[in-house]
Design an enzyme around this catalytic site. Structure first.
Site, PDB file in Angstrom:
ATOM      1  N   TYR A 179       5.162   0.792   8.758  1.00  0.00           N
ATOM      2  CA  TYR A 179       4.796  -0.525   8.241  1.00  0.00           C
ATOM      3  C   TYR A 179       3.654  -0.405   7.235  1.00  0.00           C
ATOM      4  O   TYR A 179       3.716  -0.964   6.131  1.00  0.00           O
ATOM      5  CB  TYR A 179       4.398  -1.444   9.393  1.00  0.00           C
ATOM      6  CG  TYR A 179       4.024  -2.846   8.959  1.00  0.00           C
ATOM      7  CD1 TYR A 179       5.014  -3.761   8.603  1.00  0.00           C
ATOM      8  CD2 TYR A 179       2.697  -3.249   8.888  1.00  0.00           C
ATOM      9  CE1 TYR A 179       4.684  -5.043   8.199  1.00  0.00           C
ATOM     10  CE2 TYR A 179       2.355  -4.535   8.484  1.00  0.00           C
ATOM     11  CZ  TYR A 179       3.353  -5.421   8.129  1.00  0.00           C
ATOM     12  OH  TYR A 179       3.020  -6.687   7.724  1.00  0.00           O
ATOM     13  N   SER A 203      -0.662  -7.071   2.909  1.00  0.00           N
ATOM     14  CA  SER A 203      -1.283  -7.084   4.241  1.00  0.00           C
ATOM     15  C   SER A 203      -2.599  -6.338   4.176  1.00  0.00           C
ATOM     16  O   SER A 203      -2.811  -5.508   3.276  1.00  0.00           O
ATOM     17  CB  SER A 203      -0.348  -6.395   5.244  1.00  0.00           C
ATOM     18  OG  SER A 203      -0.961  -6.243   6.506  1.00  0.00           O
TER      19      SER A 203
END
Length: 258
Positions: A158, A145
């Site tokens: 996260y 990501s």
């Protein structure tokens, strides 16, 4: 148009492919000639991906898979080899979405996000290695990501897990190069998926306004589509990327360019 059936005859496992980016990758791989195993913890969603692939003339099976469970992954690998043959490609896409400030994150939250996003990836790599080594090579694509390398407010668990995915990718690339196994990562920016919709709902925001707002973070002034991430994964999985390992492809509409 694709990369000229660039995965023709290859076998691929795509985790978390019952929805969103994972589904788009599984469908794209099948369209490019791969025999695909849809590995997901959600049976209905995973079977729907298989049904879509077969309706389009592709080859796929569904195996219910909890990537935090080594025995479940072993069973998925065995089922894949029995149905499709030895494994050429692994896409680690299954993810847990846990957000918050450090003081709000519980021990269980930390265990969940690292158990799926990091340890789960490592578990899957470990279990496919014998098959890839048997045929002298393979390609592993980790879905990381932009959160792997930028800070975002109240995203601590996260982002910490995705930062670990980036380093896991580099270390695996180094260790597995002797086996002719390439390991690369795709780093998506804001992509419209079910996970995004759930996050918007948890924040109590209006979906359409949120899509517009999230899109403003990129130079292209829109959110990305799962199919656009699938294109990056396809390239890294294919022989077109034969001299790439340990790399990260950022697909974020230019959001992190500065």
């Amino acid at each position: 148009m694709g990369l000229a059936n660039s995965l023709d005859g290859k076998t691929a496992i795509v985790t978390g492919s019952g929805n969103g980016i994972g589904r788009a990758i599984a469908m794209r791989f099948a369209a490019e000639g791969a025999r695909v195993t849809v590995a997901d913890i959600e049976e209905d969603a995973g079977q729907e991906t298989v049904d879509r692939i077969t309706a389009d003339g592709g080859t796929a099976i569904f195996v219910r898979t909890d990537t935090t469970d080594s025995d479940a992954i072993k069973a998925t690998v065995s089922a894949t080899i029995a149905a499709h043959g030895e494994i050429d490609v692994l896409v680690n896409n299954a993810a847990a979405f846990v957000f918050g400030k450090v003081e709000d994150v519980t021990q269980d939250d930390w265990a969940k996000v690292f158990g799926v996003n990091v340890i789960g990836y490592a578990n899957c790599v470990r279990e496919v290695l014998p098959s890839m080594r048997k045929q002298n090579g393979g390609a592993i694509v980790n879905i990381a990501s932009v959160s792997s390398f930028i800070a975002q407010p109240e995203f601590i668990p996260y982002n910490a897990s995705k930062g670990a995915v980036a380093q896991l990718t580099r270390c695996l690339a180094m260790d597995l190069s002797v086996d002719n196994i390439r390991v690369n990562a795709v780093c998506p920016g804001s992509i419209r998926t079910r996970a995004t919709d759930r996050h918007i709902a948890e924040l109590g925001l209006d979906p359409e306004e949120s899509y517009e707002e999230f899109g403003q973070d990129s130079l292209m002034k829109r959110m990305g589509k799962p199919s656009e991430i699938a294109s990056g994964a396809l390239f890294l999985a294919s022989d077109e990327a034969s001299f790439m390992t340990g790399a990260q492809i950022v697909i974020d509409g230019g959001a992190t360019i500065d």
